[in-house]
Design an enzyme around this catalytic site. Structure first.
Site, PDB file in Angstrom:
ATOM      1  N   TRP A 166      36.948   8.772  26.756  1.00 15.66           N
ATOM      2  CA  TRP A 166      37.892   7.907  27.480  1.00 15.66           C
ATOM      3  C   TRP A 166      37.565   8.013  28.975  1.00 15.66           C
ATOM      4  CZ3 TRP A 166      42.946   9.808  29.757  1.00 15.66           C
ATOM      5  CH2 TRP A 166      43.699   8.761  30.261  1.00 15.66           C
ATOM      6  N   ASP A 226      42.935  16.765  23.520  1.00 15.71           N
ATOM      7  CA  ASP A 226      43.651  15.585  23.994  1.00 15.71           C
ATOM      8  C   ASP A 226      44.159  14.867  22.743  1.00 15.71           C
ATOM      9  OD1 ASP A 226      44.578  13.237  25.031  1.00 15.71           O
ATOM     10  OD2 ASP A 226      42.729  12.678  26.062  1.00 15.71           O
ATOM     11  N   LYS A 255      51.268   5.655  22.370  1.00 20.63           N
ATOM     12  CA  LYS A 255      50.849   4.827  21.233  1.00 20.63           C
ATOM     13  C   LYS A 255      51.770   5.009  20.035  1.00 20.63           C
ATOM     14  CE  LYS A 255      47.317   4.851  23.952  1.00 20.63           C
ATOM     15  NZ  LYS A 255      46.287   4.000  24.434  1.00 20.63           N
TER      16      LYS A 255
HETATM   17  N1  PGU Z   1      43.785  10.293  26.183  1.00 17.26           N
HETATM   18  C1  PGU Z   1      43.153   9.337  25.504  1.00 17.26           C
HETATM   19  C2  PGU Z   1      42.036   9.728  24.613  1.00 17.26           C
HETATM   20  C3  PGU Z   1      43.536   7.996  25.631  1.00 17.26           C
HETATM   21  O1  PGU Z   1      42.905   7.072  24.935  1.00 17.26           O
HETATM   22  C4  PGU Z   1      44.587   7.661  26.497  1.00 17.26           C
HETATM   23  C5  PGU Z   1      45.021   6.246  26.703  1.00 17.26           C
HETATM   24  C6  PGU Z   1      45.238   8.713  27.170  1.00 17.26           C
HETATM   25  C7  PGU Z   1      44.814  10.010  26.983  1.00 17.26           C
HETATM   26  C8  PGU Z   1      46.376   8.524  28.118  1.00 17.26           C
HETATM   27  O2  PGU Z   1      47.391   7.731  27.752  1.00 17.26           O
HETATM   28  P1  PGU Z   1      48.813   7.858  28.414  1.00 17.26           P
HETATM   29  O3  PGU Z   1      49.370   6.491  28.405  1.00 17.26           O
HETATM   30  O4  PGU Z   1      48.662   8.423  29.776  1.00 17.26           O
HETATM   31  O5  PGU Z   1      49.581   8.782  27.529  1.00 17.26           O
HETATM   32  N2  PGU Z   1      44.020   5.296  26.632  1.00 17.26           N
HETATM   33  C9  PGU Z   1      44.295   3.895  26.468  1.00 17.26           C
HETATM   34  C10 PGU Z   1      45.292   3.343  27.463  1.00 17.26           C
HETATM   35  C11 PGU Z   1      44.823   2.740  28.721  1.00 17.26           C
HETATM   36  C12 PGU Z   1      44.362   3.762  29.717  1.00 17.26           C
HETATM   37  O6  PGU Z   1      43.150   3.829  29.905  1.00 17.26           O
HETATM   38  O7  PGU Z   1      45.213   4.475  30.279  1.00 17.26           O
HETATM   39  C13 PGU Z   1      42.974   3.156  26.380  1.00 17.26           C
HETATM   40  O8  PGU Z   1      42.990   1.935  26.290  1.00 17.26           O
HETATM   41  O9  PGU Z   1      41.919   3.805  26.338  1.00 17.26           O
END
Ligand code: PGU
Length: 464
Positions: free
Chosen positions: A192, A273, A309
């Protein structure tokens, strides 16, 4: 004036102010009247110097001349571009956010019920303690480790409510920076995108371990093990608890055991994570299996959790950082330091999402309803995944095997489209996605699968 400017650089502009002196300064702007704390050290909110500042700005270049334009965020910037597009077939598969079959945002029924409970109870908006809502911290650790887990019974988990997954990761990074200076965090390649930002901004060194093998469109397990082995002893190893983002490829239970073996042998510290618990398989317990496996070995570890999510609480910013320690005493000390790090960053976390989680998980009826809704969401994504595969297989006459899409899990599919092919998806087909070839299946409907398959087949075969 000069002394006011100089005080910016001194330790604390408020140091000499008694609480009574540090009160209202008033500034009239047209008919609006703004009240500020009269901050002696900050020229931008100093009523007396306001006129002078605006005159200086009128004749001189901006004090911010050296500030360059930041690039758009690789994920959240995609949504901004999507909003600006007026094409009727546009599709936002960038951000990982669940949509209904009608492609509308979804607020879970259990969330609405939990919010109604709050209103009925007339709950207040007082500050939370720095560590967050006690009822939330209790249920979030239980949800992750299982309520009967010895680490919970022995009070060996330091749990602090965080600003969702991101804020929880950031707090953990600050802990690493302060207490493990020079220690490296190993992150998967790819990962990510925000992981790198988080460790960069926290001044924590990181390097990558191999994870994705484009040849097999699967896990590069040998590479992963070799890189974790080669890292300096006592490194932190960042692992996606389930539904690896962006690849959608997770280790098997046997592979998790082997990963734990190497991490233990090298005295590394696992750092999970967990942003998709319940969303990957539809089961909260199955998706926590990796974390529980490491915990059962008696290892000390960190886990960042997110409810963006699985409860659809994206904008509520609710999550937690859990640090499993070898003793209750160590956990108490770690918790005290997490609080110390949080206090100057954001003081204390927001209450709304914490109450929702506490109400849902703490009430057996709501908890069961949540599980059913989560299964429904995970099920819709699985159906879309299958339909996309069917559409691709029907439309692509080249004989290319698209079955890797069915092997990936979670919200995303890692299509294998390169940066130019992904750009074509957007410029020609108005399909918005990240440049690494990732699409969010949570933003796709069954009705749009054929259109998406046309776009993918065209981009894959006609753009090199
Ligand atoms: N860790 C991972 C692996 C994730 O995919 C995401 C969110 C987070 C942590 C953090 O999400 P929080 O909303 O802070 O709890 N990834 C999504 C959301 C968009 C972003 O980049 O924040 C995504 O689309 O990859």
């Amino acid at each position: 004036m000069a002394s006011t400017m100089l005080s910016v650089a001194s330790a604390s502009p408020f140091a000499s102010l008694s609480p009574l002196e540090n009160v209202k300064g008033k500034l009239k702007l047209g008919s609006a009247s703004l009240s500020f704390n009269k901050a002696k050290g900050n020229p931008f909110i100093n009523a007396k110097s306001f006129c002078r500042i605006s005159m200086v700005a009128a004749v001189n270049a901006s004090r911010f001349e050296s500030v360059t334009m930041a690039p758009p965020d690789p994920i959240l910037g995609v949504s901004e571009a999507f909003r600006a597009d007026t094409h009727e077939s546009k599709l936002n598969l960038g951000v990982g956010a669940y949509r209904t079959e009608e492609l509308q945002p979804y607020v879970l029924d259990v969330v609405k019920k939990a919010e109604n409970l709050m209103v009925e109870r007339g709950e207040n908006k007082e500050y939370l303690p720095i560590e967050g809502l006690a009822a939330f911290n209790k249920v979030t650790a239980e949800l992750l480790f299982g309520a009967d887990n010895p680490v919970i019974k022995q009070q060996r988990v330091a749990t602090v409510q965080g600003l969702s997954g991101t804020g929880s990761l950031r707090l953990a990074a600050a802990l690493i920076e302060r207490y493990f200076p020079g220690a490296k965090v190993l992150i998967s390649s790819p990962t990510w995108g925000n992981h790198k930002n988080i460790f960069n901004d926290s001044r924590v060194p990181w390097s990558e371990y191999r994870y994705y093998d484009p040849k097999t469109v699967g896990l590069d397990f040998e590479g992963m093990i070799a890189d974790i082995k080669a890292a300096p002893e006592g490194s932190f190893v960042l692992l996606h608890g389930c539904a690896h983002n962006p690849t959608g490829i997770d280790p098997t239970p046997e592979q998790w055991e082997k990963i734990a073996n190497v991490i233990q042998a090298k005295s590394h510290i696992p750092f999970f994570d967990v942003a998709y618990q319940g969303f990957a398989s539809g089961s909260l317990d199955t998706d926590a299996a990796s974390v529980r496996l490491f915990t059962a070995r008696g290892m000390e570890l960190l886990v960042a959790q997110s409810y963006s999510k699985n409860l659809g609480l994206y904008a509520e910013r609710i999550g937690a950082i859990n640090v499993v320690c070898s003793s209750a005493d160590a956990a108490a000390r770690v918790k005290s330091q997490l609080k110390r790090l949080a206090r100057p960053m954001y003081s204390n976390p927001p209450i709304h999402g914490a109450r929702i989680v506490a109400n849902v998980v703490g009430d057996p009826a709501l908890f069961n309803e949540w599980k059913a809704e989560m299964e429904m969401m995970a099920g819709r994504i699985k159906n879309v995944r299958q339909k996309l595969y069917d559409s691709l297989s029907a439309k692509d006459k080249s004989g290319k095997d698209w079955s890797f899409i069915l092997k990936q899990i979670g919200m995303f599919s890692f299509t294998g489209l390169n940066i130019d092919q992904s750009a074509n998806m957007t410029s020609k087909w108005h399909v918005y996605m990240t440049k690494d070839g990732r699409i969010s299946l949570a933003g796709l409907s069954l009705a749009k699968c054929d259109y998406l398959a046309d776009a993918i087949v065209d981009s894959f075969h006609n753009v090199s």
